[in-house]
Motif scaffolding. Structure first.
Motif, PDB file in Angstrom:
ATOM      1  N   LEU A  98     -11.580 -15.465   0.108  1.00 55.08           N
ATOM      2  CA  LEU A  98     -10.724 -14.571   0.882  1.00 55.08           C
ATOM      3  C   LEU A  98     -10.528 -15.098   2.299  1.00 55.08           C
ATOM      4  O   LEU A  98      -9.441 -15.015   2.864  1.00 55.08           O
ATOM      5  CB  LEU A  98     -11.332 -13.168   0.935  1.00 55.08           C
ATOM      6  CG  LEU A  98     -11.351 -12.370  -0.385  1.00 55.08           C
ATOM      7  CD1 LEU A  98     -12.183 -11.111  -0.211  1.00 55.08           C
ATOM      8  CD2 LEU A  98      -9.943 -12.028  -0.830  1.00 55.08           C
ATOM      9  N   GLU A  99     -11.562 -15.664   2.833  1.00 51.17           N
ATOM     10  CA  GLU A  99     -11.504 -16.158   4.212  1.00 51.17           C
ATOM     11  C   GLU A  99     -10.763 -17.491   4.328  1.00 51.17           C
ATOM     12  O   GLU A  99      -9.958 -17.688   5.250  1.00 51.17           O
ATOM     13  CB  GLU A  99     -12.923 -16.331   4.750  1.00 51.17           C
ATOM     14  CG  GLU A  99     -12.964 -16.840   6.187  1.00 51.17           C
ATOM     15  CD  GLU A  99     -14.381 -16.984   6.700  1.00 51.17           C
ATOM     16  OE1 GLU A  99     -14.547 -17.419   7.854  1.00 51.17           O
ATOM     17  OE2 GLU A  99     -15.338 -16.674   5.948  1.00 51.17           O
ATOM     18  N   TRP A 120      -9.518  -6.601   3.480  1.00 48.29           N
ATOM     19  CA  TRP A 120     -10.103  -7.239   2.302  1.00 48.29           C
ATOM     20  C   TRP A 120     -10.331  -6.222   1.185  1.00 48.29           C
ATOM     21  O   TRP A 120     -10.720  -5.066   1.451  1.00 48.29           O
ATOM     22  CB  TRP A 120     -11.437  -7.885   2.663  1.00 48.29           C
ATOM     23  CG  TRP A 120     -11.288  -9.196   3.366  1.00 48.29           C
ATOM     24  CD1 TRP A 120     -10.159  -9.707   3.931  1.00 48.29           C
ATOM     25  CD2 TRP A 120     -12.319 -10.167   3.571  1.00 48.29           C
ATOM     26  NE1 TRP A 120     -10.402 -10.933   4.475  1.00 48.29           N
ATOM     27  CE2 TRP A 120     -11.715 -11.251   4.272  1.00 48.29           C
ATOM     28  CE3 TRP A 120     -13.662 -10.242   3.233  1.00 48.29           C
ATOM     29  CZ2 TRP A 120     -12.442 -12.383   4.638  1.00 48.29           C
ATOM     30  CZ3 TRP A 120     -14.374 -11.364   3.592  1.00 48.29           C
ATOM     31  CH2 TRP A 120     -13.774 -12.424   4.281  1.00 48.29           C
ATOM     32  N   PRO A 122     -15.849 -13.552  -1.035  1.00 46.92           N
ATOM     33  CA  PRO A 122     -15.594 -13.487   0.422  1.00 46.92           C
ATOM     34  C   PRO A 122     -15.185 -14.831   1.015  1.00 46.92           C
ATOM     35  O   PRO A 122     -14.327 -14.886   1.908  1.00 46.92           O
ATOM     36  CB  PRO A 122     -16.935 -13.005   0.981  1.00 46.92           C
ATOM     37  CG  PRO A 122     -17.576 -12.262  -0.143  1.00 46.92           C
ATOM     38  CD  PRO A 122     -17.156 -12.994  -1.381  1.00 46.92           C
ATOM     39  N   TYR A 135     -14.056 -10.222  -6.116  1.00 47.05           N
ATOM     40  CA  TYR A 135     -13.497 -11.124  -5.116  1.00 47.05           C
ATOM     41  C   TYR A 135     -14.591 -11.874  -4.365  1.00 47.05           C
ATOM     42  O   TYR A 135     -15.655 -11.329  -4.074  1.00 47.05           O
ATOM     43  CB  TYR A 135     -12.616 -10.347  -4.137  1.00 47.05           C
ATOM     44  CG  TYR A 135     -11.297  -9.909  -4.748  1.00 47.05           C
ATOM     45  CD1 TYR A 135     -10.164 -10.705  -4.660  1.00 47.05           C
ATOM     46  CD2 TYR A 135     -11.193  -8.698  -5.437  1.00 47.05           C
ATOM     47  CE1 TYR A 135      -8.965 -10.320  -5.219  1.00 47.05           C
ATOM     48  CE2 TYR A 135      -9.992  -8.299  -6.012  1.00 47.05           C
ATOM     49  CZ  TYR A 135      -8.883  -9.117  -5.902  1.00 47.05           C
ATOM     50  OH  TYR A 135      -7.699  -8.727  -6.469  1.00 47.05           O
ATOM     51  N   PRO A 187      -5.613 -17.992   3.211  1.00 44.23           N
ATOM     52  CA  PRO A 187      -6.532 -16.872   3.453  1.00 44.23           C
ATOM     53  C   PRO A 187      -5.873 -15.523   3.179  1.00 44.23           C
ATOM     54  O   PRO A 187      -4.665 -15.348   3.337  1.00 44.23           O
ATOM     55  CB  PRO A 187      -6.863 -17.030   4.942  1.00 44.23           C
ATOM     56  CG  PRO A 187      -6.658 -18.485   5.213  1.00 44.23           C
ATOM     57  CD  PRO A 187      -5.489 -18.884   4.369  1.00 44.23           C
ATOM     58  N   TRP A 188      -6.682 -14.567   2.758  1.00 41.74           N
ATOM     59  CA  TRP A 188      -6.191 -13.221   2.448  1.00 41.74           C
ATOM     60  C   TRP A 188      -5.636 -12.572   3.716  1.00 41.74           C
ATOM     61  O   TRP A 188      -6.228 -12.647   4.785  1.00 41.74           O
ATOM     62  CB  TRP A 188      -7.336 -12.386   1.892  1.00 41.74           C
ATOM     63  CG  TRP A 188      -6.926 -10.991   1.473  1.00 41.74           C
ATOM     64  CD1 TRP A 188      -6.817  -9.899   2.266  1.00 41.74           C
ATOM     65  CD2 TRP A 188      -6.576 -10.563   0.161  1.00 41.74           C
ATOM     66  NE1 TRP A 188      -6.424  -8.812   1.540  1.00 41.74           N
ATOM     67  CE2 TRP A 188      -6.267  -9.182   0.236  1.00 41.74           C
ATOM     68  CE3 TRP A 188      -6.506 -11.200  -1.081  1.00 41.74           C
ATOM     69  CZ2 TRP A 188      -5.892  -8.440  -0.879  1.00 41.74           C
ATOM     70  CZ3 TRP A 188      -6.132 -10.454  -2.184  1.00 41.74           C
ATOM     71  CH2 TRP A 188      -5.824  -9.096  -2.083  1.00 41.74           C
ATOM     72  N   GLU A 189      -4.496 -11.917   3.570  1.00 41.18           N
ATOM     73  CA  GLU A 189      -3.876 -11.226   4.698  1.00 41.18           C
ATOM     74  C   GLU A 189      -4.044  -9.728   4.527  1.00 41.18           C
ATOM     75  O   GLU A 189      -3.801  -9.189   3.456  1.00 41.18           O
ATOM     76  CB  GLU A 189      -2.396 -11.595   4.798  1.00 41.18           C
ATOM     77  CG  GLU A 189      -2.139 -13.072   5.067  1.00 41.18           C
ATOM     78  CD  GLU A 189      -0.663 -13.390   5.174  1.00 41.18           C
ATOM     79  OE1 GLU A 189       0.163 -12.449   5.078  1.00 41.18           O
ATOM     80  OE2 GLU A 189      -0.316 -14.579   5.345  1.00 41.18           O
ATOM     81  N   TYR A 216      -8.720 -15.642  -5.745  1.00 39.82           N
ATOM     82  CA  TYR A 216      -9.790 -15.088  -4.902  1.00 39.82           C
ATOM     83  C   TYR A 216     -10.973 -14.549  -5.711  1.00 39.82           C
ATOM     84  O   TYR A 216     -11.952 -14.097  -5.130  1.00 39.82           O
ATOM     85  CB  TYR A 216      -9.266 -13.992  -3.963  1.00 39.82           C
ATOM     86  CG  TYR A 216      -8.129 -14.393  -3.070  1.00 39.82           C
ATOM     87  CD1 TYR A 216      -8.325 -15.256  -1.994  1.00 39.82           C
ATOM     88  CD2 TYR A 216      -6.840 -13.893  -3.281  1.00 39.82           C
ATOM     89  CE1 TYR A 216      -7.270 -15.613  -1.161  1.00 39.82           C
ATOM     90  CE2 TYR A 216      -5.783 -14.242  -2.454  1.00 39.82           C
ATOM     91  CZ  TYR A 216      -5.994 -15.104  -1.392  1.00 39.82           C
ATOM     92  OH  TYR A 216      -4.958 -15.459  -0.564  1.00 39.82           O
ATOM     93  N   GLU A 265     -12.206  -4.307  -1.825  1.00 40.86           N
ATOM     94  CA  GLU A 265     -13.613  -3.954  -1.999  1.00 40.86           C
ATOM     95  C   GLU A 265     -14.136  -4.305  -3.390  1.00 40.86           C
ATOM     96  O   GLU A 265     -15.320  -4.173  -3.657  1.00 40.86           O
ATOM     97  CB  GLU A 265     -13.809  -2.455  -1.737  1.00 40.86           C
ATOM     98  CG  GLU A 265     -13.464  -2.043  -0.307  1.00 40.86           C
ATOM     99  CD  GLU A 265     -13.690  -0.568  -0.062  1.00 40.86           C
ATOM    100  OE1 GLU A 265     -14.095   0.136  -1.016  1.00 40.86           O
ATOM    101  OE2 GLU A 265     -13.461  -0.119   1.068  1.00 40.86           O
TER     102      GLU A 265
END
Length: 218
Positions: free
Chosen positions: A39-40, A28, A36, A34, A23-25, A53, A30
């Motif tokens: 990313l999660e 997030w 969502p 990407y 998961p993205w650290e 992503y 904009e």
């Protein structure tokens, strides 16, 4: 025989080899490219790091902006297992499109989902494929080992062309040979009569890349 300790260590090493990223650290991005959900949850797809992503649509759009003008065509009369591998290689070299001639259904296992990032078209027979190529102004070039084939190594590949590959075993059909402006062969130096169809396709595509992406003339 491996000891239980050694086997456990090997299994643990395989288990820890995870493809992709988690998961993205942090905040997030904009950027609308990407996804969502990725990313999660993380991105475990078989894509370059630059595309991590990104949505599939965003990746295809970026590839479309810089695709090479050569196409790849594959005859599919016997459900050849090599087709998926050829498609994967076409993705790696960012071919303009892949064309399946013959049966619409083809074995996708070897493609490893890379066909989602390519434009794949179907032609029911060689005649319809050849007509399409003429309309697009593309030179049709067969790749197979015949007595009268022209060596790929010394052939000046045109920038806009379609490289046509036959099936493992029978090779190019007589109709495909007739439709091709030239049939190209790959020089061999060992004892085998022919090489794997997917390997030959990779060599031919790389020859185009060397000529037009790197300017290496024959």
């Amino acid at each position: 025989m491996q000891s239980e300790e050694t086997t456990t260590a090997a299994e643990r090493a395989v288990a820890e080899h995870i493809v992709g990223v988690g998961p993205w650290e942090g905040p997030w991005p904009e950027d609308e490219r990407y996804d969502p959900e990725l990313l999660e949850r993380g991105d475990r797809r078989n894509v370059l790091d630059r595309y991590r992503y990104w949505t599939m649509e965003a990746i295809v759009a970026d590839l479309d902006s810089r695709r090479h003008p050569f196409h790849v065509a594959i005859e599919n009369w016997q459900h050849d297992l090599n087709i998926g591998t050829v498609v994967r290689t076409a993705n790696a070299f960012n071919a303009a499109a892949v064309h399946i001639i013959g049966r619409r259904r083809w074995n996708r296992r070897g493609a490893m989902v890379t066909d989602r990032y390519l434009h794949v078209h179907h032609h029911p027979d060689v005649e319809s494929f050849a007509a399409w190529a003429r309309e697009e102004g593309l030179t049709v070039l067969g790749v197979d080992l015949f007595p009268d084939s022209v060596p790929l190594e010394t052939y000046d590949l045109p920038e806009r062309c379609v490289l046509v590959f036959g099936q493992e075993g029978p090779g190019l059909s007589p109709e495909a040979v007739e439709a091709a402006e030239s049939t190209l062969s790959i020089e061999q130096f060992g004892s085998t009569r022919s090489m794997n169809a997917a390997s030959a396709a990779a060599i031919a595509m790389h020859a185009w890349v060397r000529r037009w992406a790197f300017g290496q003339r024959v």
